[in-house]
Design a protein around this motif. Structure first.
Motif, PDB file in Angstrom:
ATOM      1  N   UNK A  16      26.658  30.006 -13.266  1.00  0.00           N
ATOM      2  CA  UNK A  16      25.282  29.942 -13.746  1.00  0.00           C
ATOM      3  C   UNK A  16      24.328  30.522 -12.716  1.00  0.00           C
ATOM      4  N   UNK A  17      23.318  31.243 -13.196  1.00  0.00           N
ATOM      5  CA  UNK A  17      22.209  31.662 -12.344  1.00  0.00           C
ATOM      6  C   UNK A  17      21.070  30.686 -12.550  1.00  0.00           C
ATOM      7  N   UNK A  18      20.380  30.331 -11.470  1.00  0.00           N
ATOM      8  CA  UNK A  18      19.319  29.343 -11.614  1.00  0.00           C
ATOM      9  C   UNK A  18      18.172  29.633 -10.670  1.00  0.00           C
ATOM     10  N   UNK A  19      16.989  29.292 -11.100  1.00  0.00           N
ATOM     11  CA  UNK A  19      15.809  29.438 -10.267  1.00  0.00           C
ATOM     12  C   UNK A  19      14.757  28.402 -10.610  1.00  0.00           C
ATOM     13  N   UNK A  20      14.750  27.954 -11.878  1.00  0.00           N
ATOM     14  CA  UNK A  20      13.764  26.981 -12.341  1.00  0.00           C
ATOM     15  C   UNK A  20      14.233  25.559 -12.072  1.00  0.00           C
ATOM     16  N   UNK A  21      13.310  24.576 -12.092  1.00  0.00           N
ATOM     17  CA  UNK A  21      13.726  23.167 -11.945  1.00  0.00           C
ATOM     18  C   UNK A  21      14.723  22.732 -13.012  1.00  0.00           C
TER      19      UNK A  21
ATOM     20  N   UNK B 275      21.599  23.544 -24.259  1.00  0.00           N
ATOM     21  CA  UNK B 275      22.759  23.935 -23.451  1.00  0.00           C
ATOM     22  C   UNK B 275      23.513  22.726 -22.927  1.00  0.00           C
ATOM     23  N   UNK B 276      22.785  21.687 -22.538  1.00  0.00           N
ATOM     24  CA  UNK B 276      23.437  20.488 -22.014  1.00  0.00           C
ATOM     25  C   UNK B 276      24.321  19.833 -23.061  1.00  0.00           C
TER      26      UNK B 276
ATOM     27  N   UNK C 185      11.558  26.872 -22.814  1.00  0.00           N
ATOM     28  CA  UNK C 185      12.532  26.869 -21.724  1.00  0.00           C
ATOM     29  C   UNK C 185      13.307  25.560 -21.616  1.00  0.00           C
ATOM     30  N   UNK C 186      12.616  24.439 -21.512  1.00  0.00           N
ATOM     31  CA  UNK C 186      13.312  23.163 -21.326  1.00  0.00           C
ATOM     32  C   UNK C 186      14.146  22.814 -22.546  1.00  0.00           C
ATOM     33  N   UNK C 187      13.677  23.156 -23.736  1.00  0.00           N
ATOM     34  CA  UNK C 187      14.475  22.909 -24.939  1.00  0.00           C
ATOM     35  C   UNK C 187      15.766  23.713 -24.915  1.00  0.00           C
TER      36      UNK C 187
ATOM     37  N   UNK D 242      24.221  29.833 -24.939  1.00  0.00           N
ATOM     38  CA  UNK D 242      24.368  28.563 -25.649  1.00  0.00           C
ATOM     39  C   UNK D 242      23.299  28.339 -26.710  1.00  0.00           C
ATOM     40  N   UNK D 243      22.349  29.244 -26.841  1.00  0.00           N
ATOM     41  CA  UNK D 243      21.151  28.929 -27.612  1.00  0.00           C
ATOM     42  C   UNK D 243      21.289  29.157 -29.109  1.00  0.00           C
ATOM     43  N   UNK D 244      22.039  30.157 -29.534  1.00  0.00           N
ATOM     44  CA  UNK D 244      21.955  30.557 -30.938  1.00  0.00           C
ATOM     45  C   UNK D 244      23.239  30.387 -31.742  1.00  0.00           C
TER      46      UNK D 244
END
Length: 476
Positions: free
Chosen positions: A229-234, A164-165, A157-159, A110-112
């Motif tokens: 989705x893969x997730x590990x971070x808050x 993505x949101x 990261x958070x950006x 979703x980033x670019x």
């Protein structure tokens, strides 16, 4: 009356490259990895997976190179490590054409790239496959990926998750809200194919994206593809709790896996969803044979081809561990070299010795969800994963293509079927979402965030960003 046993969901984990995860194995006799650029390769993959009654072929992807180890691309190119690498969306139509039931999971960042074109491509796949596709949402962590799209470095990261949101917001508006279910009337006599009053622009004007619409593709059976989705971070957890339907989970112990699942369900409920609206998948390594000794011999044969350098490249290791004493601690080595414990933190601990890290790499990264043995031993372990760890399915890691999948299908599947843990046939005509959640669940459930746009009035709802304080220039 006893409850039916939980059945295992299985995806064949693939990537359109030579070396995906188990690096160096492409050199093993009989391995077909070098054929990834042939149409025939993907037709064989699809037919084999459908023969095995797999849920889907799941395609990983990256849009950059692993260039940090050795400070360049040379090591990745020597290893064929995710370069060359084909666009995964382009191989799905070929596989779909030779299958009737098999699903497909596709990774896209979703980033670019802007959301409108992706919405069209993904909706096209969903329409042409009769609702057999899912999307693995990623935000792309590689520095080289950022530079490929005109940026100097990775977006924080958070950006990335804030982008993505909103990206998902745009997609939901296009997929769920732009066309009514009955917009296509196909009335030749009246000369009307689509009712103009049932198709609308979305007029999205957000922090990162401006998209007018309307969507260019009429609705498919799922409208929104299954969201992985893969997730590990808050940040990743919060994003998954709002959006994801299938979450790739991990953990070194049963307690850790169960805690990760419980935490994700709890956050999903906080977003108004049902706890059961998410399925949990792990990456599993399974090496099977008719006897335990033959299975262990197969593992030892595979290890002969495993590439330590490939593993270090993939880990984006800041240093070549092979240069240092096996008794030294990684954290001490990095400090002496003037390097931060960055990418290596994804895999190793600062107090871990160099020797133990190299042994970990050489062991095929055998972790919590790894089993070698006979069909009954493997089935015992899978039942433990389902009933005790609480997972729902696996991404089957391939050591040898097509040997790993063939062994699983011929040896493990019949044992699981005998125990009531694996389907004995597909349900004709089901979508991928129905396969995961049951008949009648082809669409996002009403409590999912994306469903807010089904009512045309929902297109005018105020923004509800997950990360309201993160900003990023639209011009970037």
């Amino acid at each position: 009356m006893s409850r039916p046993k939980k059945q295992l969901h299985v995806n064949l984990f693939e990537m359109a490259c030579v070396s995906h995860i188990v690096h160096g194995m492409w050199r093993a006799p009989g391995n077909n990895r070098h054929r990834f650029g042939e149409m025939g390769y993907w037709l064989e993959v699809a037919k084999l997976a459908e023969e095995g009654l797999f849920d889907a072929v799941f395609l990983a992807d990256v849009i950059g190179t692993y260039d940090r180890f050795g400070d360049g691309n040379a090591a990745a190119l020597r290893e064929g490590l995710q370069i060359p690498n084909l666009d995964p969306l382009m191989v799905v139509p070929a596989m779909a054409a030779v299958t009737q039931n098999l699903g497909f999971g596709v990774t896209f960042s979703t980033t670019y790239e802007p959301p409108f074109a992706f919405a069209r491509r993904m909706a096209t796949l969903d329409l042409l496959t009769g609702g057999r596709v899912g999307w693995n949402i990623v935000t792309s962590y590689l520095r080289s990926a950022a530079r490929n799209f005109g940026l100097d470095d990775e977006i924080p990261h958070t950006q990335r998750y804030a982008i993505a949101d909103e990206y998902l917001d745009v997609l939901y508006k296009l997929w769920e809200g732009s066309w009514d279910d009955d917009a296509v009337v196909n009335d030749a006599q009246a000369g009307i194919y689509a009712n103009p009053d049932a198709v609308r622009p979305i007029n999205h004007d957000g922090r990162y994206f401006r998209v007018a619409g309307p969507h260019l593709v009429s609705p498919g059976r799922q409208r929104t593809p299954v969201l992985f989705q893969a997730t590990g971070s808050p940040d990743g957890l919060e994003f998954a709790a709002r959006h994801a339907e299938v979450v790739f989970i991990g953990g070194q112990t049963t307690e850790a896996v169960r805690a990760n699942i419980a935490r994700t369900r709890e956050r999903a409920r906080a977003h108004g969803r049902n706890g059961d609206d998410i399925r949990f998948i792990v990456m599993a390594g399974i090496i099977a044979d008719t006897t335990q000794s033959l299975a262990e011999k197969k593992l030892e044969t595979y290890r002969q081809y495993y590439s330590v350098e490939g593993a270090l490249v993939h880990a984006q290791a800041e240093i070549d561990l092979r240069r240092f004493s096996p008794d030294e601690r990684i954290g001490d080595v990095l400090k002496r070299e003037g390097l931060a414990f960055g990418n290596m933190g994804r895999r190793f601990r600062p107090e871990q010795t160099v020797g133990s890290a190299l042994r970990q790499i050489a062991s095929f990264d055998e972790g919590r969800f790894f089993v070698v043995g006979t069909p009954d031993r493997i089935a015992d372990e899978i039942e433990h994963w389902l009933d005790v760890d609480g997972i729902d399915g696996i991404n089957l890691r391939q050591y040898h293509t097509f040997g790993t999948a063939r062994d699983f299908i011929d040896l493990v599947v019949p044992e699981l079927q005998q125990r009531g843990r694996y389907r004995t046939a597909y349900t004709p005509g089901e979508t991928l979402r129905e396969r995961l959640f049951g008949a009648g669940r082809a669409r996002l459930p009403a409590q999912h965030f994306g469903s807010r746009y089904r009512d045309p009035a929902g297109l005018n709802l105020p923004a509800a960003p997950l990360f309201p304080h993160e900003t990023f220039s639209k011009a970037s």
